[in-house]
Design an enzyme around this catalytic site. Sequence first.
Site, PDB file in Angstrom:
ATOM      1  N   PRO A 280       0.823  -1.210   0.000  1.00  0.00           N
ATOM      2  CA  PRO A 280       0.000   0.000   0.000  1.00  0.00           C
ATOM      3  C   PRO A 280       0.859   1.265   0.000  1.00  0.00           C
ATOM      4  O   PRO A 280       1.882   1.321   0.679  1.00  0.00           O
ATOM      5  CB  PRO A 280      -0.781  -0.099   1.314  1.00  0.00           C
ATOM      6  CG  PRO A 280       0.117  -0.888   2.220  1.00  0.00           C
ATOM      7  CD  PRO A 280       0.834  -1.869   1.320  1.00  0.00           C
ATOM      8  N   GLY A 281       0.464   2.234  -0.786  1.00  0.00           N
ATOM      9  CA  GLY A 281       1.126   3.530  -0.770  1.00  0.00           C
ATOM     10  C   GLY A 281       0.105   4.574  -0.345  1.00  0.00           C
ATOM     11  O   GLY A 281       0.109   5.088   0.774  1.00  0.00           O
ATOM     12  N   CYS A 348       1.132  28.868 -15.737  1.00  0.00           N
ATOM     13  CA  CYS A 348       0.706  29.401 -17.021  1.00  0.00           C
ATOM     14  C   CYS A 348       0.098  28.308 -17.914  1.00  0.00           C
ATOM     15  O   CYS A 348       0.601  28.024 -18.991  1.00  0.00           O
ATOM     16  CB  CYS A 348       1.929  30.029 -17.689  1.00  0.00           C
ATOM     17  SG  CYS A 348       1.554  30.828 -19.220  1.00  0.00           S
ATOM     18  N   TYR A 377       1.384  10.956  -3.684  1.00  0.00           N
ATOM     19  CA  TYR A 377       1.473  11.483  -5.054  1.00  0.00           C
ATOM     20  C   TYR A 377       1.231  12.992  -5.074  1.00  0.00           C
ATOM     21  O   TYR A 377       0.664  13.536  -6.008  1.00  0.00           O
ATOM     22  CB  TYR A 377       0.510  10.735  -5.989  1.00  0.00           C
ATOM     23  CG  TYR A 377       0.670   9.234  -5.843  1.00  0.00           C
ATOM     24  CD1 TYR A 377       1.809   8.613  -6.320  1.00  0.00           C
ATOM     25  CD2 TYR A 377      -0.284   8.469  -5.186  1.00  0.00           C
ATOM     26  CE1 TYR A 377       1.998   7.250  -6.151  1.00  0.00           C
ATOM     27  CE2 TYR A 377      -0.100   7.097  -5.007  1.00  0.00           C
ATOM     28  CZ  TYR A 377       1.036   6.500  -5.497  1.00  0.00           C
ATOM     29  OH  TYR A 377       1.226   5.152  -5.322  1.00  0.00           O
TER      30      TYR A 377
HETATM   31  C1  LIG Z   1       2.377   2.448  -7.203  1.00  0.00           C
HETATM   32  C2  LIG Z   1       2.589   1.067  -6.762  1.00  0.00           C
HETATM   33  C3  LIG Z   1       2.087   0.643  -5.517  1.00  0.00           C
HETATM   34  C4  LIG Z   1       1.252   1.513  -4.615  1.00  0.00           C
HETATM   35  O1  LIG Z   1       0.007   1.832  -5.125  1.00  0.00           O
HETATM   36  P1  LIG Z   1      -1.041   2.625  -4.205  1.00  0.00           P
HETATM   37  O2  LIG Z   1      -2.201   2.803  -5.065  1.00  0.00           O
HETATM   38  O3  LIG Z   1      -0.400   3.890  -3.807  1.00  0.00           O
HETATM   39  O4  LIG Z   1      -1.322   1.739  -3.022  1.00  0.00           O
HETATM   40  C5  LIG Z   1       2.381  -0.644  -5.126  1.00  0.00           C
HETATM   41  N1  LIG Z   1       3.108  -1.482  -5.903  1.00  0.00           N
HETATM   42  C6  LIG Z   1       3.593  -1.107  -7.105  1.00  0.00           C
HETATM   43  C7  LIG Z   1       4.396  -2.051  -7.888  1.00  0.00           C
HETATM   44  C8  LIG Z   1       3.338   0.173  -7.571  1.00  0.00           C
HETATM   45  O5  LIG Z   1       3.811   0.540  -8.756  1.00  0.00           O
END
Ligand SMILES: *Cc1c(COP(=O)(O)O)cnc(C)c1O
Length: 424
Positions: A280-281, A348, A377
Amino acid sequence: MSTRGHLEVKNSHLVLGGVDTVTLAEQFGTPLYVTNEARIRVNYQRFKDAFPNADIYYAAKSNYNLTVLKILAEEGAGADVFSGGELHCALKAGIPSDKILFNGNSKTDAELEMAVKNNIRVSVDSLDELRTLSEIAHEHDHKAEVAFRVNPDVSPHTHPKIATGLRETKFGIPSSDVIAVYKEAQSMGDIKIVGIHCHIGSQIIDVSPFIEATKKMIDLAEELTGLGIQLEFIDLGGGLGIPYENEIAPSPKDLANAILPVFAEGLKALEIHPRLILEPGRYITADTTILLAKVNTVKHAYRNFVGVDAGFNLLIRPAMYDAYHRIIVANKAGEKSSAVYTIVGPICESGDVLARDRFLPNIEKDDLIAILDVGAYGFSMSSQYNGRPRCAELLVLDGKVDVIRRGESYDDLLSNQVFPSRFR
Ligand SMILES: *Cc1c(COP(=O)(O)O)cnc(C)c1O
């Protein structure tokens, strides 16, 4: 006015982590990214509680500020990194090398060498990459541990630019080729196969694509087990969405309830015990952070345009993905909404719109706008476009404030630029 979770309103001011955002803007200037440390830990723990037996590899690209990575390292997170730079940051922050997976569809030889030298597992995205990695591992007398990024051809029902598991995207090895690639890897002396990996997309707010992907990965695990490959892990990637507007988004617990039974039953039938990895990010960092921007102008034209001092240089998501971010007038957070405003940046480009047609309290010059849910992000996709130095980042916790990145100066715009001698 309703705030979510960790945001509060006191004396009509927006308060984050016990700190008055209006005071922050006065002290540190604007624009300003402000992150609540407590919220990062809460989000991580929610994921960990939902998946107590899984390894959580935080997706560094969503926010790779060193302090954010450090906090997650303290919580026990591993990391999914997508570049040498992210790997560098993750290692600097103290994330152990055996809890990092190096992802990416177009890694340089230098990046693969960096992975080999630091003993980092690689998620290999193509046969070409496998062959290069094998050569580099050989040169270093090293056995490189690999997973393969599989393209499971699952539609995640999200914005097309963040759907990554569809057949037509650039990511992963097509399902039809996967077995051949694993077989080739099996024959290589410098390669050890340890896992399988997929990542179907981002901002997914429906659990069914995750179930579909889990099933496909279990099917693949079955085939690989038949080839005598012992899988140490199955990595299902990241992608869990958050409610930016008023969507109903599944919690990590909902995700766990959806995929863990499928995962457990599948493995039981195969009598294998790979670990589950999740990446998870967005879920970990998105709602931890706000972007504060000051109102320069209010213009009553075709729309009521509110010009603020942050634009897509600092938050590209609205321009890039038509993303919705909630807006609060931070110094009037207790006041009733009275008019419809469109919040625009100073860049711009006519696409530099942060929020369209929002019903908000009366906005005047010098008011303070808070843009919510920008921790993922947000800063990590920022630029210096239009000659705008990137702003500072603060960390707040229980009324305390720390600078975690200084704002850039105009001279920073020139750093690394060199006049050829004939111009001096
Ligand atoms: C971007 C990415 C994530 C995270 O995605 P989220 O939507 O931010 O949870 C995890 N694994 C890989 C390989 C990614 O490219």
